[in-house]
Design an enzyme around this catalytic site. Structure first.
Site, PDB file in Angstrom:
ATOM      1  N   THR A   1       0.639   4.582   0.585  1.00  0.00           N
ATOM      2  CA  THR A   1       0.650   5.509   1.704  1.00  0.00           C
ATOM      3  C   THR A   1       0.960   4.777   3.001  1.00  0.00           C
ATOM      4  O   THR A   1       0.341   3.779   3.329  1.00  0.00           O
ATOM      5  CB  THR A   1      -0.714   6.216   1.822  1.00  0.00           C
ATOM      6  OG1 THR A   1      -1.032   6.776   0.563  1.00  0.00           O
ATOM      7  CG2 THR A   1      -0.661   7.295   2.879  1.00  0.00           C
TER       8      THR A   1
ATOM      9  N   ASP B   1       0.868  -1.165   0.000  1.00  0.00           N
ATOM     10  CA  ASP B   1       0.000   0.000   0.000  1.00  0.00           C
ATOM     11  C   ASP B   1       0.912   1.224   0.000  1.00  0.00           C
ATOM     12  O   ASP B   1       1.801   1.333   0.840  1.00  0.00           O
ATOM     13  CB  ASP B   1      -0.864  -0.030   1.267  1.00  0.00           C
ATOM     14  CG  ASP B   1      -1.791   1.154   1.343  1.00  0.00           C
ATOM     15  OD1 ASP B   1      -2.282   1.572   0.283  1.00  0.00           O
ATOM     16  OD2 ASP B   1      -2.020   1.653   2.459  1.00  0.00           O
TER      17      ASP B   1
ATOM     18  N   ASP C   1      -2.026  -0.201   6.419  1.00  0.00           N
ATOM     19  CA  ASP C   1      -2.220   0.393   7.742  1.00  0.00           C
ATOM     20  C   ASP C   1      -3.595   1.032   7.891  1.00  0.00           C
ATOM     21  O   ASP C   1      -3.943   1.492   8.967  1.00  0.00           O
ATOM     22  CB  ASP C   1      -1.129   1.435   8.037  1.00  0.00           C
ATOM     23  CG  ASP C   1      -1.156   2.594   7.042  1.00  0.00           C
ATOM     24  OD1 ASP C   1      -1.921   2.525   6.064  1.00  0.00           O
ATOM     25  OD2 ASP C   1      -0.405   3.563   7.247  1.00  0.00           O
TER      26      ASP C   1
END
Length: 817
Positions: free
Chosen positions: A335, A333, A573
């Site tokens: 970011t 991911d 996250d």
């Protein structure tokens, strides 16, 4: 603002929703009326103390590992320890102490296993406290974070995006509150919650906010009941452990009839000294048991956990170490993984003649409307102060599926306006000329948010249909300084990296390109991905960067990769990563990520450093590769021990070895070398079919060792006569078996390094020491007699080693793993 609240939801990451504490949502019908906010004060300190005294506390222990009693029980009370224990007691009565050394070795090995696992437990327990969720509880009207175990019955627990519901309860406040209960019900669609609705522990918030009253705590909570029978320290699915269990099962089947035959042969058929017969019978049974293999596996896993723990990596399930060793695709991911959570506003570009002062007020009001801003909105808050005379009257929380958020304001002059902030390519039609400018910015790796005004109500399903572009907010992301090296590591290790992000595909590709990811220039907009699994899998194999990926698509992409036989690791996250993390073979969460992602991930990087991941992969490969390597040593011993016993039974001769001989051989050719080899670096990716890979080498090696040893023994029986003949025969057979076993060790130790050569040489030197030092000769009953037979034993061993070398290479070419 707490780090816990700063959840990064990837995607257009524009702005989150608002909560009642900042104006509430009075609905579209009364924009001029001041919002009515009824803030529940929660329990008083006296009420909390009273409930604690009554035991109405959320006292479910956070079990990150097995209890001390379980660890001791699991290491001591094993099937093979029981067998060896009985044999050891027998030997203590009928033979000298040196024939009982195998029992002391088992005690020492078991003790080492217990100590290592207790060290791992201490590491895990300490890290679990660091990574434990700390919900926000409102007491005496004040909000504060507390430990999960400090929640009492009736507590008012606040919720925001990404927060995990830690106990059962009833919704007391709700502001566009959406909860994902998929971990409990299997239903992926978020459930909208209203005051009075039931909240189940184990679910988590995906949008909006609110608060709920705890109605069931401790072991009465739903999730606690589900988890009561299991702990996090679980060995649920591990090909390595299940393979070893399979091997041990077959070994047991072979061992029982062979041992019975050996007992009958030595005690009944041969008219020899009773105590000597018992000693040689036990000497034939003990080496059949590969007890050290199970122990070494536990020790290797435990040391792996400790090593990773020192790097602030919490392994929530031990098979995760093994799983990462098998990973060939890692989905990242962008970011929070390739980029740091924070970002900065670098430019404000006005559109359609908008007034800059007015736009700044709008952005300030949007920032103030969300008490839990994500990284994008936090950058807006830092850049534009709040317009104090503006008041939020309605809010639309950010959703990674929508990729925008919004708010309706009562402006200071009595006017009302409704605004959206989010992804330009979602809010604007494809023909809008502003998108060309957005594309140019995205190509530079910049993130762009669109501020648009709408005339529709926020709760309208087509609220963005007539949105008028007002300004572009240009954000610059902070690249992680270690991301490029980490991607280079994966490329070097033949692990394919796939960047899967909710952001604009061009922008994601630009970031990946800056970090040197191969194929970053050919980005794919996930909205154009085929929905058919096979076609999606083909596209995923052909490309490396994907943008505008929805949470559901992330899950589908993981499944598509798995359908092609890939072992997939997924990092994330944000709440939008939870479903993909749950479905991936290995889920890896950042420590600062949402509570939901930490709950479903097998591995949590508590230091939030993507650079830790190569260490985790390397540790997994080290453990699995080395266990596969040394398992061949243990099982070669089992094979030649069973075959020697069968040959002895069929030939009706004395068993050639006493327990002390095989204890010496096992220590020098297996025990000590295996320990060091199991802890050595190993970068080879773990391969499937553990049992077949090990047995294809162990069987021919064991057959050759048994044949060479028994040949030497039979020759020695014809060569030696007289009272000391059996001891001389045993010594010659021991020499052959040692030399062949050393050649197996030399093959296993390849490729050679200085320390591996030194290890093999040291083991050979130790055996030579036994042969030349008189008191060691007496202690181990090893004394080579004459010249002819010892050199014949060496010659037979050399022949066996040559055959072994040929067989090893033939198996490598002809017998698939």
């Amino acid at each position: 603002m707490s780090q816990r609240a700063k959840i990064d939801t990837d995607g257009g990451e524009a702005a989150g929703g608002t909560r009642a504490g900042t104006g509430g949502s009075t609905g579209p019908g009364a924009p001029d009326a001041p919002p009515v906010v009824h803030r529940i004060a929660g329990l008083t300190s006296a009420e909390v103390a009273e409930r604690v005294a009554r035991g109405e506390v959320n006292d479910v222990p956070v079990r990150s590992s097995r209890s001390t009693a379980d660890i001791i029980r699991g290491n001591v009370f094993t099937r093979f320890n029981a067998i060896i224990g009985v044999l050891w007691v027998i030997m203590l009565f009928v033979a000298p102490i040196q024939d009982s050394l195998f029992g002391f070795v088992i005690i020492a090995n078991t003790g080492i296993g217990i100590i290592q696992e207790l060290r791992a437990k201490k590491t895990l327990d300490g890290l679990a406290v660091i990574g434990e969720a700390r919900p926000t509880v409102r007491r005496d009207g004040v909000s504060a974070e507390v430990s999960t175990s400090e929640i009492v019955l009736g507590d008012l627990i606040e919720l925001g995006p990404g927060d995990k519901v830690v106990v059962d309860g009833e919704v007391a406040e709700a502001d566009s509150l959406e909860v994902d209960e998929s971990l409990l019900t299997g239903e992926a669609d978020p459930v909208v919650k209203q005051p009075g609705d039931r909240m189940m522990s184990g679910s988590f918030v995906v949008a909006g906010g609110g608060a709920f009253t705890a109605t069931k705590v401790g072991r009465e909570a739903y999730a606690a009941q589900l988890a009561e029978e299991a702990s996090r320290f679980t060995l649920v699915h591990s090909e390595l452990r299940s393979g070893i269990s399979t091997i041990l099962k077959y070994v047991t089947w072979m061992m029982v009839p062979t041992a019975i035959g050996l007992i009958v042969s030595q005690l009944v058929v041969k008219d020899a000294d009773f105590k000597s017969s018992v000693a040689r019978t036990v000497g034939g049974i003990v080496p059949m048991i590969p007890e050290g293999l199970v122990l070494l596996t536990s020790v290797a896993f435990a040391i792996g956990v400790i090593r990773l723990g020192r790097k602030q990596c919490l392994v929530q399930e031990l098979p995760a170490i093994e799983g990462l060793a098998r990973v060939d695709v890692v989905c990242l991911d962008k970011t929070g993984t390739l980029t740091e959570g924070g970002m900065d506003v670098t430019e404000l570009r006005l559109l359609n003649g908008a007034d800059e002062t007015y736009v700044r007020k709008v952005l300030g009001a949007l920032g103030e409307s969300d008490p839990r801003p994500n990284a994008s909105l936090q950058a807006v808050i830092d850049a534009y102060p709040d317009a104090v005379d503006w008041r939020c009257v309605q809010a639309l929380p950010f959703s990674s599926a929508r990729k925008y958020s919004g708010a309706a304001f009562s402006e200071g002059d009595g006017e009302t306006s409704t605004w959206l902030l989010g992804a330009p390519d979602v809010l604007l039609p494809d023909t809008d000329p502003s998108l060309a400018e957005v594309d140019r910015l995205n190509e530079q790796g910049l993130r762009v948010l669109l501020l648009a005004r709408t005339t529709r109500e926020l709760d309208s399903p087509d609220v963005a249909a007539d949105a008028r572009a007002t300004a572009l907010v240009v954000l610059e992301q902070r690249l992680r300084p270690d991301a490029a090296d980490t991607l280079a590591y994966f490329a070097d290790q033949d692990v394919a990296a796939k960047v899967i992000s909710g952001d604009n595909a061009v922008s994601v590709g630009a970031v990946a390109g800056k970090l040197g990811l191969p194929g970053a220039e050919h980005t794919v907009d996930a909205r154009r991905l085929p929905t058919e699994r096979e076609e999606m899998a083909r596209s995923l194999d052909d490309h490396a960067v994907f943008g505008r990926v929805t949470p559901q698509q992330k899950r589908e992409m993981v499944a598509a990769l798995q359908s092609r036989g890939h072992t997939v690791a997924m990092t994330g996250d944000g709440v939008n990563d939870v479903l993909a993390l749950k479905d991936a073979d290995i889920g890896v969460s950042m420590g600062s990520g949402s509570e939901a992602t930490r709950a479903v991930a097998q591995i949590v990087l508590l230091n939030n450093s993507f650079a830790t991941l190569p260490s985790v992969v390397a540790e997994g490969r080290r453990v699995i590769g080395n266990i596969t390597r040394v398992a061949t040593l243990f099982l070669t011993k089992t094979v030649y021990s069973v075959l020697l016993a069968i040959l002895v039974v069929c030939s009706q001769v004395e068993y050639p070895f006493l327990p002390r001989h095989l204890t010496l051989l096992s220590t020098l050719t297996i025990g000590v070398p295996a320990f060091f080899l199991a802890l050595a670096p190993n970068k080879e990716r773990a391969k499937p079919h553990f049992v077949r890979r090990v047995m294809r080498y162990a069987i021919p090696a064991g057959v050759i060792a048994a044949a060479a040893t028994f040949t030497t023994y039979l020759l020695a029986r014809h060569h030696y006569t007289g009272p000391g003949a059996l001891d001389a025969e045993t010594s010659a057979a021991t020499l052959t078996l040692f030399l062949v076993s050393m050649w197996v060790l030399a093959i296993i130790a390849r490729p050679y390094t200085w320390w591996r050569v030194a290890l093999v040489a040291t083991m050979g030197g130790a055996f030579l020491l036994v042969l030349v030092v008189p008191w060691l000769q007496d202690f181990f009953a090893l004394k080579l007699v004459g010249v002819t037979m010892p050199w014949a034993a060496v010659a037979i061993a050399a022949t066996g080693a040559a055959v072994l070398e040929v067989a090893w290479r033939w198996v490598g070419r002809r017998v698939p793993a």
